[in-house]
Design an enzyme around this catalytic site. Structure first.
Site, PDB file in Angstrom:
ATOM      1  N   GLU A 135     -12.714  93.314 -13.177  1.00  0.00           N
ATOM      2  CA  GLU A 135     -13.064  94.456 -12.320  1.00  0.00           C
ATOM      3  C   GLU A 135     -11.840  95.097 -11.659  1.00  0.00           C
ATOM      4  O   GLU A 135     -11.809  95.316 -10.447  1.00  0.00           O
ATOM      5  CB  GLU A 135     -14.083  94.018 -11.262  1.00  0.00           C
ATOM      6  CG  GLU A 135     -15.395  93.583 -11.879  1.00  0.00           C
ATOM      7  CD  GLU A 135     -16.424  93.138 -10.857  1.00  0.00           C
ATOM      8  OE1 GLU A 135     -17.616  93.349 -11.108  1.00  0.00           O
ATOM      9  OE2 GLU A 135     -16.044  92.554  -9.815  1.00  0.00           O
ATOM     10  N   CYS A 136     -10.833  95.384 -12.458  1.00  0.00           N
ATOM     11  CA  CYS A 136      -9.605  95.974 -11.932  1.00  0.00           C
ATOM     12  C   CYS A 136      -9.649  97.496 -12.078  1.00  0.00           C
ATOM     13  O   CYS A 136      -9.817  98.020 -13.186  1.00  0.00           O
ATOM     14  CB  CYS A 136      -8.388  95.442 -12.686  1.00  0.00           C
ATOM     15  SG  CYS A 136      -8.108  93.678 -12.444  1.00  0.00           S
TER      16      CYS A 136
END
Length: 570
Positions: free
Chosen positions: A327-328
């Site tokens: 989830e970057c």
């Protein structure tokens, strides 16, 4: 012997029973005997020393204090011996009217033999002290057992809601009861940093607490806050204690420092490590995903290397270290001239390539400590990881299959059915959850290595673990409710390979959990005091159906931009 969870591979019952008296002695190698004693605390077993042979005549020997001997019956209550050709976690148990004999491949096998004996005793064996008149009768028979998978675990997020050390130690005990052998400890995220650092003390001085916490539990609702500070962290001494405690119970702690995203708590302490060094950050007080991201520059690698080394030294034995990678939001990397220049100097084409390169750098650092890196599945999509990096496919087993086909070992962690922050029923009586529903039956039906996979792909499956994300798990009582008995089902799947006989064995096992003091969710639904009520803590059925979530995640795994976050939480 039919009511054991997880189910042993081979069970042969026989008439009669053997009665063990409190304070009876265990004989055998010290490490194996200690493991058996640790599994049966209520019996307060003593140690008789190794079962050394003694002379009986010229050139002949026999075991000292043979089972059944009137002179030495207490010494023969339980005899444990190393099992030839048994794997470390395998064991055999033989119960006759004369006593109990255990063969074990190692200390873990002896511990699991003891846990099986504990389940063969009455439920009161799961108490810390024996009630008056307790009688410890073990039914006669033979058991041969070994696990299907080497990784049988639980993930505990202590960042969103901090759980005191006592809760971690208690969870370790419950994992051992169920022959689960991995505790994945999520120590850092946007909402809090949870371990002392002597090298970078602002991590725990600043990053370990937030000023308030959202009371908005349903996605899309207007944000509300409690205005109550929340925080806590484990000292390095605490971490050492937890590591030793876990090892004694056959459990390996897998620490996670989730990077480069989910970095608000780190950047609240050390903002210069961010992709926007001049930006101000605070420990996040709401759920969901933050765009805060660490810089991939050498200073950040040096910082993380120092922190990793502290954690590894404190835990003592760290064969696996999780570095997240999920989830970057890479927008700040793309917007930074310095990071773009660094990427170009490495010959990389995109921020996504730099993301993979950064994680590989960290995996190399960990390899220098003898640790294998573990990542969430977004980190795999570029295909640039070290080949020995373990992948956890939370977005579904199809991406796990792709990772296995590429040569990575995987640990099955899909949202459905192994995210236990989802409600166990579509009902307003449930306490608040992110969505619904994942039932005990759903977990019991899970196959970590699907039959449709090739033999080569299936061989890459190390095992499975359930996830306890704590946005909606504020305390130990709620943790119990979420973890059990769904965790019992996962324990059977990961150990036995399937759920055959699980439903029939569960009522007897719940009586054991009652004696232990576990506040599990009853199969018929929550007890009155476990219900969500009518306020913020009530569940809203249908808010996030897990089937719809899985369809969305499956689509994400086929998207070229699948490192970009789209859903809360993970």
């Amino acid at each position: 012997m039919s009511e054991l969870i997880p189910r042993p591979q081979v069970v042969r019952g026989a008439p009669g029973s053997y009665v063990v008296t409190a304070g009876a002695l265990v004989t055998g190698p010290a490490d194996l005997a200690a493991a058996v004693r640790r599994a049966l605390p209520v019996l307060d077993l003593g140690y008789a020393g190794p079962a050394e042979p003694e002379r009986t005549g010229a050139g002949t020997t026999q075991p000292a204090n043979p089972p059944g001997s009137a002179h030495t019956a207490p010494r023969a209550a339980i005899t444990v011996t190393p099992g030839e050709n048994l794997a470390a976690e395998a064991y055999g148990v033989s119960v006759t009217a004369e006593g109990v004999r255990i063969s074990a491949g190692g200390a873990a096998g002896a511990l699991y033999a003891g846990q099986t004996l504990r389940q063969l005793l009455p439920p009161d064996a799961f108490r810390t002290a024996a009630p008056p008149g307790a009688r410890w009768a073990i039914p006669c028979g033979e058991i041969e057992d070994a696990p299907r998978f080497s990784w049988r675990g639980a993930h505990l997020d202590v960042s969103r809601h901090f759980l005191p050390k006592r809760e971690v130690l208690r969870l370790i005990d419950l994992l051992a009861v169920h022959k689960l052998n991995r505790l994945h400890l999520h120590l850092a995220d946007d909402q809090g940093w949870r371990v002392e650092s002597r090298a970078y003390p602002l991590l725990h001085e600043v990053g370990s607490h937030r000023a308030r916490t959202t009371t908005t539990h349903h996605i899309g609702d207007e944000q509300r806050f409690d205005d109550t500070p929340h925080g806590g962290y484990y000292t390095l001494a605490d971490l050492s204690e937890m590591g030793a405690y876990a090892r004694d119970r056959g459990v390996t702690i897998v620490p996670e420092i989730d990077v480069p995203g989910h970095a608000s708590a780190i950047l609240a302490a050390y903002p210069h490590l961010g992709a926007r060094p001049a930006a101000a950050h605070a420990v996040l007080d709401r759920w969901g995903i933050s765009p805060a991201i660490l810089s991939p520059l050498p200073e950040t690698t040096a910082f993380l290397s120092a922190v990793f080394a502290e954690i590894i030294e404190a835990l003592g034995t760290v064969p696996y270290f999780h570095i997240g990678g999920d989830e970057c939001v890479l927008d700040d990397w793309a917007a930074s001239a310095e990071i773009t220049a660094h990427r170009a100097s490495l010959g990389l084409d995109s921020p996504a390539d730099l993301h993979a390169w950064f994680l590989r750098e960290l995996a190399d650092v960990l390899a220098g400590h003898g640790c294998r890196a573990v990542v969430w599945d977004e980190a795999f999509v570029s295909g640039a990881l070290r080949l020995d990096t373990i992948v956890m496919p939370w977005r579904g087993m199809e991406v796990g299959r792709r990772a296995a086909a590429a040569g990575h070992d995987i640990v099955a962690t899909p949202v459905f059915p192994l995210y236990f922050d989802y409600a166990e029923a579509t009902s307003a009586e449930e306490p608040v959850a992110i969505g619904d529903a994942i039932t005990v039956a759903d977990v019991a039906a899970f196959e970590p290595a699907p039959a449709s996979w090739t033999a080569r792909e299936a061989a890459r499956v190390l095992g499975a673990q359930f996830q306890l994300w704590t946005e909606r798990i504020p305390d130990g009582r709620t943790l119990d409710y979420r973890a059990w008995p769904r965790g019992c089902a996962l324990a059977q799947v990961a150990w036995s390979g399937d759920a055959a006989g699980f439903a029939e064995a569960l009522p007897a096992h719940l009586a054991r959990l009652d004696a232990y003091g576990v506040e599990y969710r009853p199969p018929a639904g929550p007890r009155p005091w476990q219900r969500g009520g009518t306020g913020d803590r009530r569940h809203r059925p249908g808010a996030v159906p897990v089937a719809e979530v899985m369809r969305h995640l499956s689509a994400m795994t086929h998207d070229a931009e699948s490192t970009r976050p789209s859903i809360e939480p993970a």
